[in-house]
Write an enzyme that holds these catalytic residues in place. Structure first.
Site, PDB file in Angstrom:
ATOM      1  N   ASP A 192       0.883  -1.158   0.000  1.00 33.69           N
ATOM      2  CA  ASP A 192       0.000   0.000   0.000  1.00 33.69           C
ATOM      3  C   ASP A 192       0.927   1.216   0.000  1.00 33.69           C
ATOM      4  OD1 ASP A 192      -2.054   1.792   0.068  1.00 33.69           O
ATOM      5  OD2 ASP A 192      -3.093   0.899   1.776  1.00 33.69           O
TER       6      ASP A 192
HETATM    7  C1  BGC Z   1      -4.822   3.503   0.054  1.00 26.95           C
HETATM    8  C2  BGC Z   1      -4.944   2.529  -1.097  1.00 26.95           C
HETATM    9  C3  BGC Z   1      -4.785   3.252  -2.400  1.00 26.95           C
HETATM   10  C4  BGC Z   1      -3.425   3.944  -2.406  1.00 26.95           C
HETATM   11  C5  BGC Z   1      -3.152   4.719  -3.669  1.00 26.95           C
HETATM   12  C6  BGC Z   1      -3.548   4.311  -0.036  1.00 26.95           C
HETATM   13  O1  BGC Z   1      -3.534   5.316   0.916  1.00 26.95           O
HETATM   14  O2  BGC Z   1      -4.841   2.811   1.270  1.00 26.95           O
HETATM   15  O3  BGC Z   1      -6.178   1.865  -1.037  1.00 26.95           O
HETATM   16  O4  BGC Z   1      -4.904   2.371  -3.463  1.00 26.95           O
HETATM   17  O5  BGC Z   1      -3.388   4.867  -1.319  1.00 26.95           O
HETATM   18  O6  BGC Z   1      -3.915   5.857  -3.747  1.00 26.95           O
END
Ligand code: BGC
Length: 758
Positions: A228
């Site tokens: 993530d």
């Molecule tokens: C979120 C993800 C997301 C990623 C990219 C993160 O903060 O938890 O779900 O895909 O950011 O934006």
């Protein structure tokens, strides 16, 4: 692309560079070897492709179609619908040269307060896995990858980047991992995204248990795992644990750490090679993708409307208040009637190319009166707005109030503090109910809310966050052009304190103890006999359905065979409609605590008035299994099970018993501290205890000379002995019946005998 050849040609530095992003949305290319970058973009209910002109301070996205969020689509219980949505999303990605659409998220809804529940499907792992699998299959059918997220146990936003989800092995496998397991095995997502949090104190971005032992070794996953955004703590440890790709870029810092770790011998290069191979294999999947694909946003807007319609849940319909009679005088009340809340905030936020409000949609259907009633930008009660709305309701026969939660309540990044709706909306509903007896509330929310007004209003229609075409879908349903057919994918408790995680959410600083174990959602409410406001699987229709002629393919089934379950469903009402037939399994007797019933199948069937269709389910071993912490695997205990079919988890219409034959055994290791009860429960053990019991009772009857011990006392002694460790037997007789050494030898012999028999 021949990954083996390329792997040999890459320098150590190039290999390390391939394992992280070049920016927020691309992997690193290696031009020297013609390795292109892969482009990712957020989803999952729309395409959030950040504009080329964007920078860190301005992440504006291109215009796209916002479909209903997962909280809504899960209620459709419709695999085909989810796949159709996935396919449409895949099409938009192809047209925009996006290779991977991040999502779907299949984290379990442990508490209604989790700020990101609107992005997740359900409190039930089977339903969550089925919905996720259908979504993934749809997207990937267009040659676009997905990233199933957030693996694992990311069930809250509070301290999401540092907290530790602490739970036992059974809870992990039976609830939290199971949602991912089903989707991984069935739909093979190109990628998975690890979560920010720790699991039992180990970061999920460097956790060999989740990333390798479970995901790859147990489930056979061979795709790529990315982090993530910003989840990486110790990059070399992550590579070793099975985290292939770090996102976004670490600006070379972590690449250099990987290189250094390989050079100084703390990271074996074989782990890096594995990660690089996974990156290369991913890159090669998109080699032949072209962007000459039509993305018809208008058609997708209509699809979004259909999905919203098929996902909405009719929670209450007293006196058949719905569908509305167009000839009556109707008031639409509430800020959301004009500016609907149709998606949540955070990384999944879509820049919708159009939004249809219910006030837009109702034009041309009939004339409605409108009053704002509350301001969605605040919780503060505005007496003037309420008074205007009350006057509006008085002038009309029916008042439909569009209410729910505002952006301030639910978002990625923080959790809700309570389950209440904003006070200005509650006061409005209360005031309207005082002057109007025909009130309908239409809800826009990403997660359950307390409904203190539910006895006062005649109708409640739950739209969740219904996507950009929500207004049209609402008109379709309110005026009866469509028949509600969604069922709740989560329980609506009466109040927050009824929820099983209540005492342990959001935890104590970084420690979040999942003390409710496997008893999440309806598994808990059923066991505790707590009456929810609306149970899991519940949803009304404008018609009625009858269940008849349930049959099983056999009264006895073995775990190697499939059991076929069938039932006839008849539409007994006056309009066409769809029923979600839910199949629950209950273990009648088990050596461990199991939920009263668990969802193991569902089918949605469409029926015209008076029409009957046969609905068929196939159950395999897993439908009867639980996760044994002794076997470290799913096992079935031989015996009687009940298979129930119903219209909700609390509305079982018919059931049948089946005897399941199983050769599964739970490994046993007895010690001198095993209880007599445990030993007796094993046939080989029972024989030993019987022979010892002979000696004990001989000793007792000689000691009990006055023969005063009645039958009840005898029973008590036996019950006490049942709970006693076998070693205690040496101390409770008047003279030794065996030595400690003899007892130990007997236990060793018993262990050998039991384990050689299995
Ligand atoms: C979120 C993800 C997301 C990623 C990219 C993160 O903060 O938890 O779900 O895909 O950011 O934006």
């Amino acid at each position: 692309m021949n990954t083996n050849v390329i792997l040999k040609e890459l320098t150590l530095e190039e290999k390390a560079s391939l394992c992280s992003g070049s920016d927020s949305w691309h992997t690193q290319p290696v031009e020297r070897l013609d390795i292109p970058a892969v482009m990712v973009a957020d989803g999952p209910h729309g395409l959030r492709k950040v504009k080329e002109t964007a920078d860190m301070s301005n992440q504006e996205a291109i215009e796209a179609v916002c479909f209903p969020c997962a909280c809504a689509t899960a209620c459709s219980f419709d695999r085909e619908l989810l796949s159709a949505m996935g396919k449409a999303l895949g099409r938009s990605c192809r047209a925009e040269n996006v290779d991977i659409l991040l999502g779907p998220g299949c984290n379990i809804k442990r508490s209604p307060l989790c700020g990101r529940n609107f992005e997740y499907f359900s409190e039930d792992p089977y339903l969550a896995s089925q919905m996720a699998a259908a979504h993934i299959k749809g997207v990937q059918s267009m040659g676009v990858g997905t990233s199933l997220k957030h693996f694992a146990c990311n069930n809250q936003e509070t301290r999401r980047m540092s907290c530790s989800a602490n739970m036992d092995e059974r809870t992990f496998f039976e609830i939290y991992a199971a949602a991912f397991e089903g989707a991984v095995k069935e739909a093979k997502p190109y990628t998975l995204m690890c979560s920010y949090n720790k699991l039992n104190n180990v970061f999920c971005s460097e956790n060999p248990f989740t990333l390798t032992e479970v995901l790859r070794d147990k489930w056979g996953y061979n795709g790529l795992v990315m982090s993530d955004w910003g989840a990486v703590n110790d990059r070399p440890l992550g590579v070793k644990a099975g985290l292939d790709l770090e996102m976004p870029s670490s600006h070379g810092i972590n690449d250099a750490r990987i290189v250094e770790a390989v050079k100084n011998g703390t990271l074996d290069e074989k782990y890096l090679n594995k990660a690089v191979r996974n990156v290369l294999e991913l890159v090669s999947k998109f080699e032949n993708n072209s962007s000459d694909i039509v993305w018809d946003k208008e058609a997708q807007h209509e699809l979004a409307r259909k999905i919203a319609r098929e996902s909405a849940v009719l929670l209450k319909n007293e006196d058949g208040i719905l569908p509305l009679d167009k000839n009556k005088k109707i008031a639409f009340i509430g800020d959301f009637a004009k500016v609907p809340r149709y998606q949540g905030s955070g990384s999944s936020h879509i820049n919708s190319f159009r939004v249809t409000s219910v006030l837009d949609a109702v034009k041309g259907i009939c004339d409605v009166d409108y009053a704002k009633g509350y301001d969605a930008g605040t919780d503060e009660v505005n007496e003037q707005l309420i008074n205007e709305a009350v006057e509006c309701a008085k002038r009309n026969d029916v008042a439909v109030i569009f209410a729910g939660l505002t952006d301030l309540y639910e978002s990625e990044g923080f959790d809700r503090k309570h389950m209440k709706m904003p006070q200005n909306q509650l006061s409005l509903i209360e005031s309207i109910c005082e002057v109007c007896k025909n009130v309908v509330v239409v809800l826009h929310n990403g997660s359950p809310v307390e409904l203190p007004f539910s006895d006062k209003v005649k109708g409640i229609l739950e739209m969740y966050l219904g996507g950009q075409a929500v207004g049209s879908a609402e008109c379709d349903l309110l005026f009866g052009d469509a028949n509600p057919c969604g069922k709740l994918a989560e329980t609506f408790p009466v109040k927050l304190s009824d929820n099983p995680s209540y005492l342990n959410f959001p935890g104590n600083r970084d420690d979040v103890d999942y003390k409710e174990g496997i008893f999440v959602g309806y598994r808990y409410y059923d066991y505790k006999e707590i009456e929810p406001r609306f149970p899991f699987g519940f949803g009304l229709s404008y018609t009625t359905f009858e269940y008849s002629d349930m049959t099983l393919s056999s009264q006895t089934v073995s775990t190697d065979d499939e059991l076929t379950v069938s039932v006839n469903i008849t539409n007994t009402g006056k309009v066409e409609g769809k029923e979600v037939v839910q199949l629950y399994v209950s273990d009648k007797q088990c050596s461990c605590q199991r939920p009263i019933r668990e969802l193991k199948g569902f089918e949605k069937v469409s029926l015209k008035p008076n029409e009957t269709k046969k609905v068929v389910f196939k159950l395999d071993k897993r439908a009867f299994a639980f996760y044994s912490t002794q076997a470290h695997d799913w096992i079935v205990e031989e015996g009687d099970f009940t298979v129930s079919l119903g219209s909700s988890s609390r509305d079982i219409r018919t059931n049948c018993d089946v005897y399941v034959n199983s050769s599964d055994t739970i490994p046993v290791h007895l010690t001198v501290n095993s209880t007599i009860g445990d030993i007796v429960s094993i046939p080989q053990g029972r024989k030993r205890i019987e022979s010892i019991a002979g000696k004990v009772s001989a000793d007792m009857s000689s000691a009990q000379t006055d023969q005063t011990m009645g039958a009840a006392a005898q029973q008590m002694v036996e019950a006490m002995m049942w709970e006693m460790p076998i070693r205690a037997i040496l101390s409770f007789t008047s003279k030794p019946i065996m030595t400690r050494e003899e007892l130990e030898a007997m236990i060793d012999e018993l262990n050998e005998e039991i384990n050689s028999a299995t």
